[in-house]
Design a protein around this motif. Structure first.
Motif, PDB file in Angstrom:
ATOM      1  N   ARG A   1     -69.685 -24.909  -3.293  1.00  0.00           N
ATOM      2  CA  ARG A   1     -70.752 -24.264  -3.489  1.00  0.00           C
ATOM      3  C   ARG A   1     -71.507 -23.547  -2.644  1.00  0.00           C
ATOM      4  NH1 ARG A   1     -71.815 -30.114  -4.604  1.00  0.00           N
ATOM      5  NH2 ARG A   1     -73.595 -29.590  -2.650  1.00  0.00           N
TER       6      ARG A   1
ATOM      7  N   THR B   1     -66.863 -19.443  -7.000  1.00  0.00           N
ATOM      8  CA  THR B   1     -67.311 -19.608  -6.120  1.00  0.00           C
ATOM      9  C   THR B   1     -66.068 -18.955  -5.316  1.00  0.00           C
ATOM     10  OG1 THR B   1     -65.703 -20.852  -6.392  1.00  0.00           O
ATOM     11  CG2 THR B   1     -68.081 -22.008  -6.395  1.00  0.00           C
TER      12      THR B   1
ATOM     13  N   GLU C   1     -70.439 -19.470  -3.840  1.00  0.00           N
ATOM     14  CA  GLU C   1     -70.557 -18.904  -4.939  1.00  0.00           C
ATOM     15  C   GLU C   1     -71.266 -17.851  -4.754  1.00  0.00           C
ATOM     16  OE1 GLU C   1     -72.452 -20.680  -9.453  1.00  0.00           O
ATOM     17  OE2 GLU C   1     -72.362 -21.944  -7.805  1.00  0.00           O
TER      18      GLU C   1
END
Length: 166
Positions: free
Chosen positions: A128, A137, A131
């Motif tokens: 994450r 991502t 991203e």
């Protein structure tokens, strides 16, 4: 300083600690080399870097060298370096005192990276954190395979970079 001994899964285990030309806070890691977990991720080559903040200086270069061994194109080498930079950035940001362990496997036109063992949930945090708004991502876009492999009380982030057909 360095230590040489038989590895837990065969082969030879080499542990080294050395100074860099960069200014590194000496308090980040001052423990013994033997404090590293010898049951790191599987791979032909397993690297543990402490403190994890040093991974930014080491992991990309090591990944590039292994891409050459895997006979990946310059485009895929660049993708693999971006992947390794994203991996190196996140553990350092979250916990500068931790060490980062990465296992590598190379074969023709293929490079695998296994990061771990990580505390449960950390692999998803690393993904994450890569991203970019409107893109998703970076790890998900550049890795051909991305899986989180559960272990008994931890997990491993497994990424694969393949040479794409021209």
């Amino acid at each position: 300083r360095f230590e040489l001994r038989g590895g837990p899964r065969g082969g030879t285990e080499v542990q080294m600690a050395f100074g860099l030309h960069e200014e590194i806070d000496p308090g980040l890691y001052d423990g013994p080399l033997s404090a590293f977990d010898p049951t790191g991720p599987p791979g032909e080559l397993v690297v543990s870097i402490a403190p994890a903040a040093l991974a930014k200086s080491v992991l990309g270069r090591l990944t590039a060298a292994l891409c050459v061994l895997a006979e990946l194109s310059i485009d895929r080498l660049a993708d693999a370096q971006i992947i390794s930079d994203a991996i190196a950035a996140e553990p350092a940001r979250l916990d500068g005192r931790a060490h980062l362990s990465v296992g590598f496997v190379t074969s023709p036109r293929r490079l695998e990276l296994r990061v771990g063992p990580l505390p449960r949930g950390r692999a998803e945090e690393i993904v994450r954190a890569s991203e970019l708004p409107g893109l998703g991502t970076v790890l998900g876009k550049l890795a051909d395979e991305l899986t989180i492999e559960p272990l008994e009380s931890a997990e491993t982030l497994h990424l694969t970079v393949l040479e794409r057909a021209l």
